[in-house]
Design an enzyme around this catalytic site. Structure first.
Site, PDB file in Angstrom:
ATOM      1  N   ASP A  75      41.267  32.937  41.542  1.00 49.86           N
ATOM      2  CA  ASP A  75      41.606  34.169  40.843  1.00 49.86           C
ATOM      3  C   ASP A  75      40.316  34.967  40.635  1.00 49.86           C
ATOM      4  O   ASP A  75      39.212  34.449  40.816  1.00 49.86           O
ATOM      5  CB  ASP A  75      42.313  33.848  39.514  1.00 49.86           C
ATOM      6  CG  ASP A  75      43.164  35.022  39.054  1.00 49.86           C
ATOM      7  OD1 ASP A  75      42.950  36.146  39.561  1.00 49.86           O
ATOM      8  OD2 ASP A  75      44.044  34.829  38.198  1.00 49.86           O
TER       9      ASP A  75
HETATM   10  C1  BGC Z   1      44.955  38.092  38.009  1.00 47.57           C
HETATM   11  C2  BGC Z   1      45.707  37.680  39.248  1.00 47.57           C
HETATM   12  C3  BGC Z   1      45.615  38.747  40.303  1.00 47.57           C
HETATM   13  C4  BGC Z   1      44.163  39.078  40.559  1.00 47.57           C
HETATM   14  C5  BGC Z   1      43.956  40.115  41.632  1.00 47.57           C
HETATM   15  C6  BGC Z   1      43.567  38.616  38.307  1.00 47.57           C
HETATM   16  O1  BGC Z   1      42.951  39.153  37.183  1.00 47.57           O
HETATM   17  O2  BGC Z   1      44.891  37.003  37.119  1.00 47.57           O
HETATM   18  O3  BGC Z   1      47.033  37.381  38.933  1.00 47.57           O
HETATM   19  O4  BGC Z   1      46.268  38.326  41.472  1.00 47.57           O
HETATM   20  O5  BGC Z   1      43.593  39.560  39.351  1.00 47.57           O
HETATM   21  O6  BGC Z   1      44.333  41.374  41.242  1.00 47.57           O
END
Ligand code: BGC
Length: 718
Positions: free
Chosen positions: A253
């Site tokens: 993530d």
């Molecule tokens: C979130 C994810 C997301 C990623 C990309 C993160 O802050 O937790 O769910 O896919 O950002 O945007």
């Protein structure tokens, strides 16, 4: 290493260390002008640059200006639609209609891929049992079976029959794992879960998603038993990759690797990245490795790195990128088609939950003078968290309503704002109510209050909205309430004043039309709650499938002013006192999981089983006749819950194991059947094995947890 094609093997043999590490990164939302250079430098994946033309330019750079010409993988959070915004995932869960969820995902995939997106960071399959956590909106709620079913449907919709199709995108099951159980509902917070709970609750939807072919899995920000998931070998490698045979890509993530430093398990970035890759991460989101290349290479096993590269290249190959890196710019879908709008409208309607309809005020009769009040009367904030800024906007309920009831005098007085602590507008709403035959109160939580980093400690309607509800109730004019929200709210302070209440969630581009369809009775609001609605914040977490306790309560608390009254010393209610409950709350939640009705009414025949006794590995057919006892066609959601009467581990009080949404014409009867076997009756041991213990199981069948009929089946000893 996972088995790979000759092409992938050949590429890996030719790649330098730097090229390999480049493939193991997705740059987190780079500036467009920086992205081309990053690709030239060998970055394997980027976020979508917002058009087919810009994506093709990225591909051209990757194919023509890098040594090996490996196309770039373009990812984006396509969470509930790309151009046509569908209801938020929690609302999709409320439809109890997996076929519809699959169609919505297929639509989102076709729109996204036409613009060059190949990889989505969805579905979120975290089980969420704490509505303070804002991200409950992104998933399918509290239930393991419902979440797993919707996860399978969504993945199937994104993938279609082949990832090579110009209508398919690669799905990511996220966030692995137990992210939905943060302490206090605070986003990014600690998780400590037993093996039993991990296996039977949090891991299960991921197991199903992997079995359904999820192309990737995203690691979560939280720890599990002290070990941050981005460096959790036991779960990322031992369970996900080895035990389940997951051969896709484990993506981190955003900044999740870097976060291992503040987590307190890594000394510096090189240490963090090394721990992450060693634990089984394949792609890092946020761009750490090139900064720490040398230190990292000195520490990470090369076979592991090659395996990660192989997984990324194999995904690119499965998507057909090596053969066709470009998209047809002329075919880019940039606005919803009529068909897409119809589909999302249908979904928004089917997700609406009729919480109560005491005086049958809904659907609205032919009232002449109608007041629309509350912040959602005029607001167009219907798209919900994680909706695309380039998605098709929604209209307002006021405009839609006025156009649908040109014969009526429709007045619109917002009364209060969503968040402001200002009640001066309530007087005008009250005055307008007194001149009306019916009031429609359109209240809720704006989209920005749910989603990532949007935990709340107070789950009542924000601002002065409750005051507006009470003021309208005091006028004595009949009124109905529509709540738009991305999470369960605490409504106990006013719900008894309101005769008819619908939960509409954030319904997407077609929300306003769908809400008016439901209010006017052109469609049935027959969704069901995918999460329990608590009575108070202090009661959280409250969810239906809780473990049985040794002292179950049969009544709520009776807190009064003297110690005798609360039973500390009095002999009369000692039995009731020493049970698991709150002294100051009624028993149970405000509305249970699965709750909701519609405009039609149903009765169920007695549930029937094809056999009363079965051996392990056998299954039975459970059937029930559903009769529509009303004068209009409608949908019922038949739910089957299992109660394991005696088990070696304290079982949940009940557990949803099957459901079916069925349309029944007025006066007609439909038979609904379910197969009940090992998967439904068993539970998972700490090592992941499914076990079915002999004994009696009660199957509770009904339209809602509180309206079920039991039937018993016995699993015999071998
Ligand atoms: C979130 C994810 C997301 C990623 C990309 C993160 O802050 O937790 O769910 O896919 O950002 O945007």
């Amino acid at each position: 290493m996972t088995p790979v094609s000759a092409r992938v093997r050949g590429l890996i043999a030719e790649m330098t260390d730097a090229e390999k590490l480049g493939q193991l990164q997705i740059v987190f939302r780079p500036r467009l002008e920086d992205a081309a250079q990053l690709i030239r430098d060998g970055i394997g994946s980027v976020f979508w640059p917002r058009s087919a033309a810009a994506t093709n330019e990225f591909q051209r750079v990757a194919v023509e200006e890098t040594r090996l010409g490996i196309p770039v993988l373009v990812g984006l959070d396509v969470v509930h639609g790309q151009r046509t915004i569908a209801p938020v995932p929690l609302a999709q869960a409320a439809t109890f209609d997996p076929a519809l969820v699959e169609e919505l995902a297929a639509l989102a995939a076709a729109e996204a891929r036409s613009g060059g997106v190949k990889w989505t960071f969805s579905p979120m399959v975290d089980i969420s049992r704490d509505p303070r956590w804002g991200r409950v909106v992104e998933g399918f709620g509290e239930d393991v079976h419902l979440t797993s079913t919707m996860a399978r449907a969504m993945i199937s919709g994104y993938h279609g029959s082949s990832l090579r199709s110009p209508r398919a995108i690669a799905a990511t099951a996220k966030h692995f794992v137990a992210y939905g159980q943060p302490e206090g509902g605070r986003d990014y917070n600690t998780v400590d879960a037993s093996e039993h709970r991990l296996r039977n609750v949090h891991l299960e939807p991921f197991r199903v998603a992997v079995a359904a072919g999820a192309a990737s899995v995203m690691a979560s920000f939280n720890t599990v038993a002290g070990r941050p998931m981005h460096a959790n070998h036991g779960l990322l490698t031992a369970v996900l990759k080895h035990e389940w045979g997951f051969d896709g890509v484990v993506v981190g993530d955003a900044e999740g690797v870097r976060n291992l430093i503040p987590h307190g398990i890594a000394e510096d970035l090189a240490d963090a990245a090394a721990q992450a890759y060693e634990a089984g991460l394949d792609v890092e989101m946020g761009g750490a490795p090139s900064e720490v290349r040398e230190a990292l290479l000195a520490r990470v096993d090369r076979t592991r790195l090659d395996d990660a590269v192989a997984r990324v290249l194999t995904l690119k190959e499965r998507l057909g990128l090596f053969d066709q890196p470009y998209v047809d710019e002329a075919a880019e879908i940039t606005a919803p088609t009529d068909e897409a709008l119809r589909l999302t409208r249908r979904a928004a309607v089917r997700s609406a939950v009729l919480l109560k309809n005491d005086d049958a005020l809904l659907p609205l009769a032919d009232h002449r003078r109608i007041l629309l009040t509350g912040p959602y009367a005029t607001s167009t904030d219907h798209l919900g968290a994680w909706s695309q800024p380039f998605g098709a906007p929604a209209g307002s309920i006021a405009d839609e309503f006025a156009s649908r009831r040109p014969d009526a005098e429709v007045s619109v007085v917002a009364g209060v704002d969503f968040l402001e602590d200002d009640d001066t507008g309530i007087a005008a709403a009250v005055e307008a109510a007194r001149d009306s035959d019916i009031v429609v109160l359109l209240v809720g939580e704006p989209s920005a209050l749910s989603g990532e980093a949007a935990s709340r400690s107070d789950l009542r309607l924000p601002g002065r909205q409750e005051d507006l509800v009470r003021a309208i109730a005091r006028t004595g004019v009949p009124f109905v309430v529509v709540i738009e929200t991305g999470r369960p709210l605490i409504v106990s302070d006013w719900i008894d004043l309101a005769p008819s209440v619908i939960v509409a969630w954030h319904g997407g581009t077609e929300a306003a039309g769908a809400i008016v369809d439901v209010l006017l009775g052109d469609a049935d609001p027959s969704g069901r709650l995918p999460m329990t609605w608590p009575r108070s914040v202090g009661q959280i977490p409250v969810y239906y499938a809780h473990e049985r306790t040794g002292r179950p309560a049969t009544t709520g608390g009776t807190l009064t002013t003297t110690t005798e009254d609360i039973g500390l010393h009095g002999p009369d209610n000692v039995q009731e006192k020493y049970t698991s409950k709150y002294l100051d709350l009624e028993l149970g939640p405000q509305f249970p999981f699965g709750h909701g009705s519609g405009y039609a009414t149903f009765s169920h025949g007695s549930p029937r089983l094809s056999a009363r006794r079965i051996a392990r590995d056998e299954s039975v057919t459970l059937s029930v006749d559903v009769t529509n006892t009303s004068t209009r066609t409608g949908d019922d959601v038949v739910q089957v819950y299992v109660e394991d009467v005696v088990a070696s581990i304290a079982p949940p009080v009940r557990r949803l194991v099957a459901f079916e949404r069925v349309t029944v014409e007025a006066g007609a009867t439909e038979r609904v059947s379910f197969r009940i076997g090992d998967e439904q009756l068993g539970f998972r041991l700490a090592d992941g094995r499914l076990v079915v213990e002999p004994g009696t199981f009660m199957l509770h069948v009904g339209s809602s947890l509180d309206r079920t009929q039991p039937v018993a089946v016995t699993v015999e000893r071998a």
